[in-house]
Design a protein around this motif. Structure first.
Motif, mmCIF file in Angstrom:
data_model
loop_
_atom_site.group_PDB
_atom_site.id
_atom_site.type_symbol
_atom_site.label_atom_id
_atom_site.label_comp_id
_atom_site.label_asym_id
_atom_site.label_seq_id
_atom_site.Cartn_x
_atom_site.Cartn_y
_atom_site.Cartn_z
ATOM 1 N N VAL A 19 0.833 -1.200 0.000
ATOM 2 C CA VAL A 19 0.000 0.000 0.000
ATOM 3 C C VAL A 19 0.871 1.255 0.000
ATOM 4 N N SER A 20 1.922 1.241 0.796
ATOM 5 C CA SER A 20 2.822 2.388 0.857
ATOM 6 C C SER A 20 3.470 2.658 -0.499
ATOM 7 N N ASP A 21 3.946 1.600 -1.150
ATOM 8 C CA ASP A 21 4.564 1.763 -2.468
ATOM 9 C C ASP A 21 3.601 2.398 -3.453
ATOM 10 N N MET A 22 2.337 1.996 -3.398
ATOM 11 C CA MET A 22 1.339 2.510 -4.326
ATOM 12 C C MET A 22 1.159 4.019 -4.166
ATOM 13 N N MET A 23 1.310 4.514 -2.926
ATOM 14 C CA MET A 23 0.963 5.898 -2.619
ATOM 15 C C MET A 23 2.146 6.866 -2.556
ATOM 16 N N VAL A 24 3.324 6.379 -2.174
ATOM 17 C CA VAL A 24 4.415 7.318 -1.923
ATOM 18 C C VAL A 24 5.721 6.958 -2.613
ATOM 19 N N LYS A 25 5.760 5.825 -3.318
ATOM 20 C CA LYS A 25 7.020 5.423 -3.937
ATOM 21 C C LYS A 25 7.259 6.213 -5.214
ATOM 22 N N PRO A 26 8.400 6.880 -5.336
ATOM 23 C CA PRO A 26 8.679 7.672 -6.540
ATOM 24 C C PRO A 26 9.109 6.791 -7.713
ATOM 25 N N GLY A 27 9.339 7.422 -8.854
ATOM 26 C CA GLY A 27 9.884 6.715 -10.018
ATOM 27 C C GLY A 27 8.850 6.277 -11.022
ATOM 28 N N LYS A 28 7.606 6.783 -10.888
ATOM 29 C CA LYS A 28 6.542 6.396 -11.816
ATOM 30 C C LYS A 28 6.142 7.562 -12.723
ATOM 31 N N SER A 29 7.007 8.546 -12.836
ATOM 32 C CA SER A 29 6.602 9.796 -13.487
ATOM 33 C C SER A 29 7.659 10.288 -14.479
ATOM 34 N N PRO A 30 7.849 9.607 -15.581
ATOM 35 C CA PRO A 30 8.861 10.051 -16.546
ATOM 36 C C PRO A 30 8.467 11.341 -17.256
ATOM 37 N N VAL A 31 9.463 12.082 -17.691
ATOM 38 C CA VAL A 31 9.237 13.224 -18.587
ATOM 39 C C VAL A 31 9.197 12.640 -19.992
ATOM 40 N N PHE A 32 8.006 12.462 -20.524
ATOM 41 C CA PHE A 32 7.817 11.647 -21.722
ATOM 42 C C PHE A 32 7.699 12.452 -23.013
ATOM 43 N N THR B 266 -2.099 35.492 -7.948
ATOM 44 C CA THR B 266 -3.276 34.632 -7.925
ATOM 45 C C THR B 266 -2.865 33.167 -7.946
ATOM 46 N N MET B 267 -3.835 32.285 -7.648
ATOM 47 C CA MET B 267 -3.621 30.846 -7.735
ATOM 48 C C MET B 267 -4.847 30.182 -8.342
ATOM 49 N N ILE B 268 -4.608 29.191 -9.187
ATOM 50 C CA ILE B 268 -5.652 28.279 -9.625
ATOM 51 C C ILE B 268 -5.390 26.949 -8.931
ATOM 52 N N SER B 269 -6.348 26.512 -8.131
ATOM 53 C CA SER B 269 -6.227 25.290 -7.338
ATOM 54 C C SER B 269 -7.088 24.208 -7.987
ATOM 55 N N VAL B 270 -6.437 23.230 -8.598
ATOM 56 C CA VAL B 270 -7.146 22.205 -9.366
ATOM 57 C C VAL B 270 -7.323 20.951 -8.516
ATOM 58 N N GLN B 271 -8.542 20.679 -8.131
ATOM 59 C CA GLN B 271 -8.941 19.466 -7.426
ATOM 60 C C GLN B 271 -8.148 19.195 -6.149
ATOM 61 N N PRO B 272 -8.355 20.025 -5.120
ATOM 62 C CA PRO B 272 -7.708 19.761 -3.836
ATOM 63 C C PRO B 272 -8.117 18.383 -3.315
ATOM 64 N N LEU B 273 -7.144 17.659 -2.773
ATOM 65 C CA LEU B 273 -7.402 16.298 -2.313
ATOM 66 C C LEU B 273 -6.475 15.944 -1.164
ATOM 67 N N THR B 274 -7.058 15.564 -0.041
ATOM 68 C CA THR B 274 -6.248 15.070 1.069
ATOM 69 C C THR B 274 -6.037 13.569 0.900
ATOM 70 N N TYR B 275 -4.921 13.116 1.415
ATOM 71 C CA TYR B 275 -4.483 11.728 1.238
ATOM 72 C C TYR B 275 -5.506 10.726 1.752
ATOM 73 N N ASP B 276 -6.115 11.028 2.890
ATOM 74 C CA ASP B 276 -7.016 10.052 3.498
ATOM 75 C C ASP B 276 -8.224 9.757 2.620
ATOM 76 N N TYR B 277 -8.796 10.790 2.001
ATOM 77 C CA TYR B 277 -9.953 10.563 1.131
ATOM 78 C C TYR B 277 -9.558 9.808 -0.131
ATOM 79 N N PHE B 278 -8.364 10.103 -0.636
ATOM 80 C CA PHE B 278 -7.912 9.406 -1.841
ATOM 81 C C PHE B 278 -7.762 7.911 -1.573
ATOM 82 N N VAL B 279 -7.146 7.561 -0.446
ATOM 83 C CA VAL B 279 -6.957 6.150 -0.113
ATOM 84 C C VAL B 279 -8.304 5.454 0.063
#
Length: 291
Positions: A6-19, A176-189
């Protein structure tokens, strides 16, 4: 075993290449790098438009980089988020056409930036937002430019943490700021449908093995500290959030604000894709505060 999974799914880096690069979109840019306050080196592009206004983009977490989301190598997240790749360079293109420059950078543990640990869903990444703003505000071309934040999911969490925990008053030209889809970790899980015993196992593993605590209100207590007009964008059909939490975020804002509630496909990535193909509301908000 389950906790690490579960931890790997949520916080493990390395899944985000500059493609892909801005060249594909006909954009003029330069590769840049800069350091956060704790010495982490961040990598990005400065996409060149006008010199009097610049957007700092902070992307969403784990599965994303400065250029967006690619389905390749994403496993179970391949279709859970969206049905195809998401190209942030689409919105960079219309921003440049409208006279904005855009700093697109990889937050720590994403893309080509330094990997020094685990994704913290905005808490540590707040330092990256500050570093990006500092880079722009001290750049000889943009030293007098108005600055706007385009902060997406974890990027807006990092931005909100920054307003509450860092010296954001130093950036006098932040408008200014544009805030796109605020999401806390607990709701996402919870939205992933994992049973409580797996969620608890993941949280225990995060805390004991990775020195990360991800639960509770996250950035919500700091929303009141945001000091610039903020546009919140949210898909009403987003299956990975809690709309009451989004409303709580919006209600806590003590600045000029607007909530743009969309009715899109029942996937979280629908909004990220929408931002790239709907310039009118984005530019309308930015032009109001940055011209």
């Amino acid at each position: 075993m389950f906790g690490k999974m579960v931890s790997d799914m949520m916080v493990k880096p390395g899944k985000s290449p500059v493609f892909e690069t801005p060249t594909k979109f006909g954009l003029d840019y330069e590769d840049v790098s800069f350091k956060a306050s704790d010495g982490v080196t961040l990598s990005g592009w400065l996409v060149k438009g006008g010199s009097d206004k610049v957007i700092v983009q902070s992307h969403f977490g784990v599965q994303c980089s400065r250029c967006g989301f690619t389905q390749e190598g994403k496993g179970i997240m391949k279709n859970a988020l969206w049905t195809s790749d998401i190209h942030f360079l689409n919105h960079a293109k219309y921003l440049v056409d409208a006279g904005y420059s855009v700093l697109m950078y990889d937050m720590r543990n994403h893309g080509d930036s330094e990997h020094n640990g685990w994704v913290s869903w905005g808490l540590e990444e707040r330092k990256d937002v500050v570093a990006a703003l500092k880079f722009v505000s001290e750049h000889p071309v943009y030293v007098s430019a108005n600055i706007g934040l385009l902060s997406i999911c974890m990027g807006q969490g990092a931005s909100t943490f920054a307003f509450g925990m860092e010296d954001m008053a130093q950036f006098k030209n932040l408008k200014t700021m544009i805030s796109v889809q605020p999401l806390t970790y607990d709701y996402f899980v919870k939205a992933l449908g994992l049973p409580n015993f797996l969620i608890e196992a993941g949280n225990r593993y995060n805390k004991s093995k990775r020195n990360i605590t991800l639960n509770g209100d996250s950035f919500l207590p700091y929303v009141k500290d945001i000091t610039v007009p903020t546009l919140v964008i949210q898909n009403s059909n987003d299956p990975m959030t809690n709309l009451d939490m989004v409303q709580q975020y919006y209600d806590a804002l003590q600045v000029d604000k607007e909530l743009l509630m969309l009715e899109l496909e029942k996937k979280r990535g629908a909004t990220y894709s929408w931002v790239g193909t709907n310039p009118t509301p984005i530019l309308g908000w930015l032009n109001k505060y940055m011209d």
